[in-house]
Design an enzyme around this catalytic site. Structure first.
Site, PDB file in Angstrom:
ATOM      1  N   ASP A   1       0.057   5.133   1.063  1.00  0.00           N
ATOM      2  CA  ASP A   1      -0.118   6.013   2.231  1.00  0.00           C
ATOM      3  C   ASP A   1      -0.128   5.117   3.458  1.00  0.00           C
ATOM      4  O   ASP A   1      -1.060   4.454   3.798  1.00  0.00           O
ATOM      5  CB  ASP A   1      -1.226   6.767   2.138  1.00  0.00           C
TER       6      ASP A   1
ATOM      7  N   ASP B   1       0.732  -1.113  -0.051  1.00  0.00           N
ATOM      8  CA  ASP B   1      -0.153   0.001  -0.057  1.00  0.00           C
ATOM      9  C   ASP B   1       1.040   1.352  -0.159  1.00  0.00           C
ATOM     10  O   ASP B   1       2.010   1.053   0.392  1.00  0.00           O
ATOM     11  CB  ASP B   1      -0.930  -0.106   1.250  1.00  0.00           C
TER      12      ASP B   1
END
Length: 224
Positions: free
Chosen positions: A12, A10
Site C-alpha cells: 500500500d 511495500d
C-alpha cells in the site's frame, strides 16, 4: 558494493495505490451511521498505517472499545468485498515490473497487510503469480519495523539481504530494510503524512515517482 539482484516492495502506497478502495470502505461505515463521507485527500496520507489508523482518523475511537471493533469489522468486510474496484499499480510501476521480469531480476512484496487481504488483492490484479515472494503481515511472527519479514523474504528467494533493495513509503519500511541489511528507497510519492520528513528516515535514496527506480539502480550497475 555488493551487486543488487532483487527488488522488494511495500504494498500500500508503494507498489499499489490502494487509497481509493480503503477510503471508500471507511466512508461506507460513516454513511451507515449517517455521518458525512470524508474526502480521499483527507485520509490518503494515513493509508499506510492500516485500517485501524484510518478508522481512528474518521471516528476518533479508542481502538479497544467494542464500538471501534464493530466499525473495524464492518470496514474490513466491505473492503474485502470491494478490494480492487479502484486500486491500481502506481503510474510507471507496470513498466518497472515488466523490465525487471525481462531481465530475470526477481521482485517481491513485504507488507504488513494480512494475508487474507493481500492474497485476494494480488489475485484480482494479476500480480500473485508474478511476485517471486510475498510476505504478508501474518506470514511470520513479527511485522515491520522488525527485520524478520525482510529476512524471511531473502530466505525464500535465496538472496543475501545485501543484494536486495527494499522500497517503502513509511519510516518503518526503511527501518526494517536497514535492520535486515538491505539498501532502502523511500517512496515519497506514497502515503506520507504531512510533517513526516522522509529525508530523516535514513534511506539510501528518495523516489519522487516510481519511474526513478530504474535510473537509481542503473547508477549502481544493477540494470542497463
Amino acid at each position: 558494493m555488493p551487486p543488487i539482484n532483487t527488488l522488494l516492495f511495500d504494498l500500500d502506497g508503494t507498489l499499489l495505490d490502494t487509497a481509493p478502495d480503503l477510503v471508500a470502505a471507511v466512508n461506507q461505515v460513516l454513511l451507515h451511521e449517517d455521518r458525512p463521507a470524508l474526502p480521499l485527500a483527507q485520509l490518503r496520507p494515513f493509508v499506510s498505517g492500516g485500517a485501524s489508523v484510518l478508522l481512528r482518523r474518521a471516528f476518533g475511537d479508542d481502538r479497544e472499545s467494542p464500538l471501534f471493533q464493530r466499525r473495524l469489522q464492518h470496514m474490513l468486510d466491505y473492503y474485502l468485498a470491494n478490494i480492487a474496484v479502484h486500486t491500481r499499480l502506481f503510474d510507471g510501476m507496470s513498466a518497472i515490473l515488466e523490465y525487471l521480469e525481462s531481465q530475470n531480476i526477481p521482485w517481491g512484496i513485504v507488507t504488513n497487510k494480512p494475508g487474507w487481504l493481500t492474497n485476494p488483492l494480488l489475485d484480482a490484479l494479476g500480480l500473485a503469480e508474478r511476485s517471486s515472494c510475498t510476505i504478508s503481515g501474518d506470514t511470520v511472527a513479527q511485522k515491520k519495523p522488525h527485520p524478520l519479514p525482510m529476512l524471511e523474504a531473502c530466505r525464500r528467494l535465496d538472496r543475501p539481504p545485501e543484494h536486495c533493495v527494499y522500497v517503502g513509503d513509511d519510516s518503518r519500511d526503511i527501518q526494517a530494510g536497514r535492520a535486515a541489511g538491505m539498501l532502502t528507497l523511500a517512496a515519497v510519492y506514497g502515503y506520507v503524512p504531512e510533517g513526516d520528513d522522509p529525508r530523516c528516515w535514513g534511506a539510501d535514496g528518495l523516489l519522487q515517482a516510481p519511474d526513478e527506480i530504474l535510473p537509481w539502480l542503473a547508477q549502481r550497475g544493477a540494470v542497463t
